[in-house]
Design an enzyme around this catalytic site. Structure first.
Site, PDB file in Angstrom:
ATOM      1  N   ARG A 198       0.849  -1.189   0.000  1.00  0.00           N
ATOM      2  CA  ARG A 198       0.000   0.000   0.000  1.00  0.00           C
ATOM      3  C   ARG A 198       0.885   1.239   0.000  1.00  0.00           C
ATOM      4  NH1 ARG A 198      -3.338  -2.890  -1.426  1.00  0.00           N
ATOM      5  NH2 ARG A 198      -5.476  -3.234  -0.690  1.00  0.00           N
ATOM      6  N   GLU A 253      -3.096   7.501  -5.164  1.00  0.00           N
ATOM      7  CA  GLU A 253      -3.278   6.769  -6.424  1.00  0.00           C
ATOM      8  C   GLU A 253      -4.522   7.348  -7.095  1.00  0.00           C
ATOM      9  OE1 GLU A 253      -3.446   2.522  -5.853  1.00  0.00           O
ATOM     10  OE2 GLU A 253      -1.490   2.464  -4.917  1.00  0.00           O
ATOM     11  N   HIS A 286      -0.466   0.057  -9.804  1.00  0.00           N
ATOM     12  CA  HIS A 286      -1.173  -0.881  -8.921  1.00  0.00           C
ATOM     13  C   HIS A 286      -1.729  -2.067  -9.716  1.00  0.00           C
ATOM     14  CE1 HIS A 286      -3.458  -1.178  -4.871  1.00  0.00           C
ATOM     15  NE2 HIS A 286      -3.132  -2.369  -5.323  1.00  0.00           N
TER      16      HIS A 286
END
Ligand code: 8YV
Length: 320
Positions: free
Chosen positions: A237, A266, A285
């Site tokens: 993360r 993000e 991601h």
């Protein structure tokens, strides 16, 4: 019983849900749903298959307290208020194991690509900058025989360590909240304190959940303790590293490079300095993003909802 599927998933998983006797209400779209639309849809169903990382906060849980079950398509659940779900008796499941190898592959990819400045050098081709710029131009750094430090030797961390040992003969050290004897034996890993992990790792890779303890765990003090020749990898993360501290540490050459599949925020903003650094590789991601793995994740989520439909416990329940 009705299930709402919040985003496009492999058709065969929709078919599986229907074969099991569930009525499927399907948002057959790649667009992320707004919370208000998700709540409105869930008010008409009994179960939710929450596709992707759409946050399910306390307001969502209160608004949809009638739900009999929520299945996530992620192993991480920091975007879900599990306590609020439990308060309303809503079991929640995640998707462990099925994505461990693929996410570990992504860490491996980032370690290798970062060590060779591969994204930067490849980008030069597109810009017409492929020229002979000297014997020592933008050299990479070796990882063969080096030390890989794992922060969080769980399923994904252990798989990455196994691959790094096999492929590059790397020595494995790790730091966890508690020792993992099984993984230590599997990958011949040595348990070390957090500071030792920082000081000894040539490559340091993050594989923990995002919690109040791990949020911003890797800050400027940490990067200063790492080797100037070290590489920082994060596929867990983005908020586990302090991004502006990471940028400064790279600008001040306190560490050698970074490979990120997760960032904070993000999506990463296009003007982020990390994107201009030759010794940094950033992916959007995509840790679990293969057809096989995303199909397995959606299938696991569906099976958890079918269990609820049949009056059974969710196999991958994380809050009950
Ligand atoms: C999800 C993730 O796999 O599994 C996780 O925790 O980080 C993600 O890669 C992705 O968001 C699909 O749901």
């Amino acid at each position: 019983m009705k299930v709402f599927v919040s985003r496009r998933i492999p058709e065969k998983v929709i078919g599986f849900l229907e074969e099991q006797g569930l009525e499927v209400i399907y948002n057959n779209s790649d667009q992320k749903m707004q919370q208000s639309d998700l709540i409105a849809a869930c008010k008409k169903t009994d179960l939710l298959l929450n596709v992707g990382s759409v946050g399910l906060n306390a307001y969502f849980m209160e608004s949809c307290k009638h739900l009999k079950g929520i299945a996530l398509t992620s192993v991480g659940y920091d975007h879900v208020d599990l306590k609020a779900a439990a308060h309303y008796g809503i079991p929640v499941s995640n998707t462990p194991d099925v994505l461990s190898k693929t996410t570990a592959d992504t860490a491996f990819l980032l370690m290798l690509a970062t060590s060779r400045k591969a994204f930067f050098r490849a980008g030069q081709i597109e810009k017409g900058e492929w020229k002979d710029k000297g014997f020592l131009y933008e050299l990479g750094t070796e990882i063969n025989g080096k030390t890989l430090g794992i922060f969080g030797l769980g399923r994904i961390g252990a798989e990455f360590a196994r691959m790094a040992r096999a492929a590059f003969g790397m020595h494995i050290i790790y730091n966890n909240r508690s020792r993992n004897a099984k993984a230590e034996k599997l990958v011949d890993a040595r348990y070390v304190g957090f500071d030792e992990l920082l000081e000894e790792s040539d490559v340091l890779s993050v594989h923990t959940n995002l919690t109040s303890e791990t949020q911003y765990r890797f800050n400027r003090d940490c990067f200063r303790k790492m080797k100037k020749t070290s590489i920082f990898i994060n596929t867990a993360r983005g908020k586990i590293h302090h991004e502006s501290d990471l940028i400064t540490a790279l600008e001040e050459r306190e560490i050698w490079g970074a490979g990120l599949d997760v960032t904070d925020p993000e999506p990463m903003l296009p003007d982020n300095p990390l994107l201009q650094m030759s010794n940094v590789c950033v992916l959007p991601h995509i840790g679990s993003a293969t057809l096989e793995t995303r199909t397995a994740m959606a299938t696991m989520a569906a099976k958890n909802l079918v269990a609820v439909f049949k009056g059974e416990k969710m196999p991958q329940a994380i809050n009950s």
